[in-house]
Design an enzyme around this catalytic site. Structure first.
Site, PDB file in Angstrom:
ATOM      1  CB  CYS A   1       0.544   1.809   4.154  1.00 45.94           C
ATOM      2  SG  CYS A   1      -1.386   1.159   4.119  1.00 45.94           S
TER       3      CYS A   1
ATOM      4  CB  CYS B   1      -0.838  -0.048   1.248  1.00 49.73           C
ATOM      5  SG  CYS B   1      -1.824   1.417   1.625  1.00 49.73           S
TER       6      CYS B   1
END
Length: 173
Positions: free
Chosen positions: A100, A97
């Site tokens: 993230c 991600c």
């Protein structure tokens, strides 16, 4: 600039880029102790190239009391998060991600600034899917605040630093 000087400069820049990859916390420039300027004196001051140094590396952990834990399984989560007397910020993330990866250093920086008043727990949703489902994580990054074993708040996605700071402050107080 002569071709010999240019080759020396290119070599120095390549070394500097390699150093930045190996030691990401080095942010200020490499300097010659004698000249204290970059890059022209480096090219003309070849006797001082061996004295080049980088500034001392300061890690985030060394600058403030900061606890970050990686959750391994549900038992670990129960013991280190739900049973914790200190408030905990849970970062539900995934290694694949992009947001993230951008949120993690922001969270670490803000939590490090709280001088041990809050703990950061990182939960990889690919390794701990049951925990993610239990907390209603439908997308990553999702951040949940826990105090005394109870969820107190949550936000989803990449947020501004002031929003994250307000979230952490509410959790602490």
């Amino acid at each position: 600039m002569s071709s010999v000087c240019m080759q020396g400069f290119n070599s120095m820049m390549a070394s500097r880029q390699l150093l930045r990859r190996l030691v990401p916390m080095v942010t200020s420039s490499v300097r010659c102790h004698h000249c204290l300027r970059l890059p022209q004196p480096m090219l003309s001051c070849q006797s001082h190239v061996t004295k080049m140094t980088t500034p001392p590396v300061r890690s985030l952990a060394a600058s403030a009391k900061f606890e970050c834990i990686n959750i391994q399984d549900e038992d670990d989560f129960q013991q280190r998060v739900l049973d914790s007397k200190t408030p905990v910020v849970i970062d539900f993330h995934a290694t694949w991600c992009g947001p993230c990866k951008l949120l993690a250093p922001r969270l670490e920086s803000i939590i490090a600034g709280k001088a041990g008043k809050v703990i950061l727990a990182k939960v990889d949703i690919d390794d701990n899917a049951d925990l993610a489902m239990r907390f209603g994580v439908n997308s990553v990054p999702t951040v949940v605040g826990i105090r005394n074993g109870q969820p107190l708040g949550k936000f989803i996605g990449l947020q501004e630093d002031d929003i994250i700071d307000t979230f952490v402050e509410k959790l602490i107080n």
